[in-house]
Design a protein around this motif. Structure first.
Motif, mmCIF file in Angstrom:
data_model
loop_
_atom_site.group_PDB
_atom_site.id
_atom_site.type_symbol
_atom_site.label_atom_id
_atom_site.label_comp_id
_atom_site.label_asym_id
_atom_site.label_seq_id
_atom_site.Cartn_x
_atom_site.Cartn_y
_atom_site.Cartn_z
ATOM 1 N N GLU A 39 0.863 -1.189 0.000
ATOM 2 C CA GLU A 39 0.000 0.000 0.000
ATOM 3 C C GLU A 39 0.894 1.232 0.000
ATOM 4 N N ILE A 40 0.641 2.121 -0.952
ATOM 5 C CA ILE A 40 1.424 3.364 -1.026
ATOM 6 C C ILE A 40 0.582 4.506 -0.468
ATOM 7 N N GLY A 41 1.136 5.195 0.535
ATOM 8 C CA GLY A 41 0.411 6.324 1.147
ATOM 9 C C GLY A 41 -0.636 5.829 2.122
ATOM 10 N N PHE A 42 -0.205 5.048 3.151
ATOM 11 C CA PHE A 42 -1.176 4.395 4.042
ATOM 12 C C PHE A 42 -1.791 5.337 5.071
ATOM 13 N N GLY A 43 -1.305 6.582 5.159
ATOM 14 C CA GLY A 43 -1.922 7.542 6.087
ATOM 15 C C GLY A 43 -1.897 7.022 7.515
ATOM 16 N N ASP A 44 -3.086 6.885 8.128
ATOM 17 C CA ASP A 44 -3.103 6.463 9.530
ATOM 18 C C ASP A 44 -3.046 4.940 9.694
ATOM 19 N N GLU A 64 4.895 5.113 3.307
ATOM 20 C CA GLU A 64 4.244 6.404 3.573
ATOM 21 C C GLU A 64 5.350 7.443 3.738
ATOM 22 N N ILE A 65 5.093 8.602 3.162
ATOM 23 C CA ILE A 65 6.148 9.622 3.148
ATOM 24 C C ILE A 65 6.122 10.493 4.405
ATOM 25 N N SER A 66 4.976 10.590 5.044
ATOM 26 C CA SER A 66 4.876 11.517 6.192
ATOM 27 C C SER A 66 5.280 10.820 7.493
ATOM 28 N N LEU A 67 6.225 11.436 8.157
ATOM 29 C CA LEU A 67 6.727 10.877 9.415
ATOM 30 C C LEU A 67 5.619 10.801 10.462
ATOM 31 N N ALA A 68 4.801 11.839 10.532
ATOM 32 C CA ALA A 68 3.725 11.855 11.538
ATOM 33 C C ALA A 68 2.758 10.702 11.277
ATOM 34 N N SER A 69 2.458 10.439 9.998
ATOM 35 C CA SER A 69 1.535 9.338 9.680
ATOM 36 C C SER A 69 2.167 7.995 10.026
ATOM 37 N N VAL A 70 3.450 7.844 9.710
ATOM 38 C CA VAL A 70 4.113 6.568 10.025
ATOM 39 C C VAL A 70 4.052 6.327 11.528
ATOM 40 N N ARG A 89 9.060 4.175 5.950
ATOM 41 C CA ARG A 89 8.876 5.590 5.694
ATOM 42 C C ARG A 89 9.698 6.005 4.488
ATOM 43 N N GLY A 90 9.024 6.430 3.438
ATOM 44 C CA GLY A 90 9.748 6.838 2.246
ATOM 45 C C GLY A 90 8.790 7.096 1.116
ATOM 46 N N HIS A 91 9.360 7.172 -0.068
ATOM 47 C CA HIS A 91 8.607 7.510 -1.270
ATOM 48 C C HIS A 91 8.183 6.216 -1.966
ATOM 49 N N GLY A 92 6.891 6.122 -2.289
ATOM 50 C CA GLY A 92 6.383 4.907 -2.924
ATOM 51 C C GLY A 92 7.150 4.546 -4.181
ATOM 52 N N ARG A 93 7.471 5.567 -4.968
ATOM 53 C CA ARG A 93 8.165 5.326 -6.230
ATOM 54 C C ARG A 93 9.528 4.660 -5.975
ATOM 55 N N ASN A 111 -4.769 4.353 -2.342
ATOM 56 C CA ASN A 111 -6.070 4.872 -1.893
ATOM 57 C C ASN A 111 -5.979 6.372 -1.657
ATOM 58 N N PHE A 112 -6.732 7.121 -2.394
ATOM 59 C CA PHE A 112 -6.826 8.565 -2.211
ATOM 60 C C PHE A 112 -5.449 9.238 -2.203
ATOM 61 N N PRO A 113 -4.704 9.058 -3.291
ATOM 62 C CA PRO A 113 -3.378 9.688 -3.355
ATOM 63 C C PRO A 113 -3.500 11.210 -3.354
ATOM 64 N N ASP A 114 -2.448 11.866 -2.876
ATOM 65 C CA ASP A 114 -2.447 13.334 -2.922
ATOM 66 C C ASP A 114 -2.592 13.762 -4.384
ATOM 67 N N PRO A 115 -3.557 14.634 -4.694
ATOM 68 C CA PRO A 115 -3.826 14.926 -6.118
ATOM 69 C C PRO A 115 -2.883 15.939 -6.746
ATOM 70 N N THR A 182 -11.359 3.875 4.591
ATOM 71 C CA THR A 182 -10.136 4.565 5.022
ATOM 72 C C THR A 182 -10.526 5.935 5.569
ATOM 73 N N LYS A 183 -9.573 6.580 6.217
ATOM 74 C CA LYS A 183 -9.870 7.890 6.808
ATOM 75 C C LYS A 183 -10.378 8.867 5.741
ATOM 76 N N TYR A 184 -9.667 8.908 4.605
ATOM 77 C CA TYR A 184 -10.061 9.869 3.568
ATOM 78 C C TYR A 184 -11.339 9.440 2.862
ATOM 79 N N ALA A 185 -11.542 8.117 2.707
ATOM 80 C CA ALA A 185 -12.782 7.658 2.086
ATOM 81 C C ALA A 185 -13.967 8.140 2.907
HETATM 82 C C1 LIG Z 1 -4.860 11.917 1.050
HETATM 83 S S1 LIG Z 1 -3.853 10.915 2.013
HETATM 84 C C2 LIG Z 1 -4.662 9.336 1.979
HETATM 85 C C3 LIG Z 1 -4.295 8.448 3.137
HETATM 86 C C4 LIG Z 1 -4.963 7.081 3.163
HETATM 87 N N1 LIG Z 1 -4.617 6.288 2.006
HETATM 88 C C5 LIG Z 1 -6.447 7.201 3.290
HETATM 89 O O1 LIG Z 1 -7.145 6.829 2.331
HETATM 90 O O2 LIG Z 1 -6.922 7.669 4.335
HETATM 91 C C6 LIG Z 1 -2.437 10.626 0.976
HETATM 92 C C7 LIG Z 1 -1.299 9.996 1.738
HETATM 93 O O3 LIG Z 1 -0.270 9.640 0.834
HETATM 94 C C8 LIG Z 1 0.970 10.009 1.409
HETATM 95 N N2 LIG Z 1 1.903 10.184 0.281
HETATM 96 C C9 LIG Z 1 1.902 11.198 -0.612
HETATM 97 N N3 LIG Z 1 2.847 11.005 -1.539
HETATM 98 C C10 LIG Z 1 3.456 9.822 -1.215
HETATM 99 C C11 LIG Z 1 4.512 9.071 -1.803
HETATM 100 N N4 LIG Z 1 5.107 9.511 -2.901
HETATM 101 N N5 LIG Z 1 4.884 7.920 -1.223
HETATM 102 C C12 LIG Z 1 4.267 7.489 -0.101
HETATM 103 N N6 LIG Z 1 3.262 8.166 0.501
HETATM 104 C C13 LIG Z 1 2.856 9.299 -0.058
HETATM 105 C C14 LIG Z 1 0.673 11.262 2.172
HETATM 106 O O4 LIG Z 1 1.625 11.546 3.172
HETATM 107 C C15 LIG Z 1 -0.690 10.919 2.761
HETATM 108 O O5 LIG Z 1 -0.580 10.233 3.997
#
Ligand SMILES: C[S@@+](CC[C@H](N)C(=O)[O-])C[C@H]1O[C@@H](n2cnc3c(N)ncnc32)[C@H](O)[C@@H]1O
Length: 324
Positions: A39-44, A64-70, A89-93, A111-115, A182-185
């Motif tokens: 899962e890339i960007g797992f948030g909470d 997940e890229i955000s330290l606070a979320s990790v 903790r790092g970049h999905g790519r 799930n719900f990537p940053d747009p 998910t939280k964002y869903a």
């Molecule tokens: C809008 S939130 C969605 C969180 C979660 N998937 C949900 O549905 O509640 C996007 C998440 O992706 C993380 N994120 C953004 N770019 C990322 C990347 N390149 N690699 C890993 N995580 C990333 C952000 O830090 C954030 O926690």
């Protein structure tokens, strides 16, 4: 104001992976064999908890890229007694490119990537054609990538990128029920936003992507002067060819005479939050990057040390030596 140090990210060496753990490979990291799901960007982290309950046989890797979320997700894994999830903790790519092997993944969830909605932010988006080609190489036969988003424009962009990659087919459909919890869903459903879902499946197995040459030698500096001069602090920005460093905060250490600086480094496809520490030694004030947060050793890390050195010279310290 210079404030007290913060508590570091908890670490138990098993659920939270570091860069140096990754070469061991998934079977060793999970201490069992099983289908590997990313899962890339797992948030909470609540989706990973659901997945473990739904698919106890899966080995679940979250990035997940955000330290606070990790940190939040890590505590959730502990609280809920989760066994088969590993967090990185790092970049999905970069995880897909640098740590995973061809044909190693059963599924990727996004799930719900940053747009990144602004025109000049499009290059920050995860689901670019090059990413789809990497993913197609990493997914095992029968594997897939599931995207769920509330963002119509990102959805169209991702579908277009998959088409342009030339290695993915798509199937539109309803999201699996768990991706709607998910939280964002939950947040977007409360606001009655439409939710879009697509499953991408590789149609070809392109050659593996080139791994990054990430590691750059680390920068250190030795200064003459006294850290007690650092009594107040204001943000400092340093531009370099390829990125920007922002020194955000300074914390006086509780245990020694050091000052730790919180730094954000933005590079082409990477944003890192780093800690750079200055501490007094017998022969002067030493400045260096802290291993906290498992930084990728890019040029930006070296520039972060430069930036903190610049800050300290602003307090009257002088550079005696700077070396790699
Ligand atoms: C809008 S939130 C969605 C969180 C979660 N998937 C949900 O549905 O509640 C996007 C998440 O992706 C993380 N994120 C953004 N770019 C990322 C990347 N390149 N690699 C890993 N995580 C990333 C952000 O830090 C954030 O926690």
């Amino acid at each position: 104001m210079v404030t007290d140090s913060r508590v570091a990210l908890p670490f138990d060496g098993r659920r939270l992976l570091r860069k140096r753990d990754m070469p061991a490979g998934p079977d060793a990291l999970f201490q069992r064999e099983g289908p590997l799901v990313l899962e890339i960007g797992f948030g909470d982290g609540r989706f990973l908890v659901e997945l473990e309950r739904l698919h106890p046989e899966w080995n679940l890797l979250g990035v997940e890229i955000s330290l606070a979320s990790v940190s939040r997700a890590f505590r959730r894994m502990h609280r809920e007694g989760i066994e088969h999830v590993r967090l990185y903790r790092g970049h999905g790519r970069m995880v897909v490119r640098d740590f995973l092997k061809p044909d190693s993944l059963r599924r990727i969830y996004v799930n719900f990537p940053d747009p990144w909605p602004r025109r000049n932010q499009v290059s920050y988006r995860l689901l670019q054609p090059a990413f789809f080609r990497m993913a197609a190489n990493r997914l095992a036969p029968g594997g897939d990538l599931l995207l769920t988003t509330d963002h119509a424009e990102y959805f169209a962009f991702a579908r277009e990128s998959a088409r342009a990659s030339g290695v993915m087919s798509e199937a539109l459909g309803e999201p699996p029920p768990e991706t709607l919890r998910t939280k964002y869903a939950l947040k977007w459903q409360e606001e009655d936003r439409p939710i879009y879902h697509v499953v991408f499946t590789p149609t070809d197995n392109p050659p593996p992507p080139e791994r990054a040459t990430q590691s750059q030698p680390m920068q250190h500096a030795l200064l003459d002067g006294d850290l007690s001069a650092v009594r107040s602090f204001s943000k400092h920005v340093r531009q370099f060819d390829g990125g920007t460093v922002i020194v955000l905060e300074a914390y006086r250490s509780l245990t020694d005479d050091g000052v730790t600086f919180e730094v954000v480094v933005e590079e082409a496809d990477l944003r890192q939050e780093l800690l750079v520490k200055a501490w007094e030694k017998e022969d002067g004030v030493f400045v260096g990057l802290q291993p906290f947060g498992d930084p990728m050793g890019t040029r930006g890390c070296r520039e972060a040390v430069h930036a903190v050195t610049d800050v300290l010279t602003g307090y009257g310290l002088t550079v005696r030596q700077a070396w790699i």
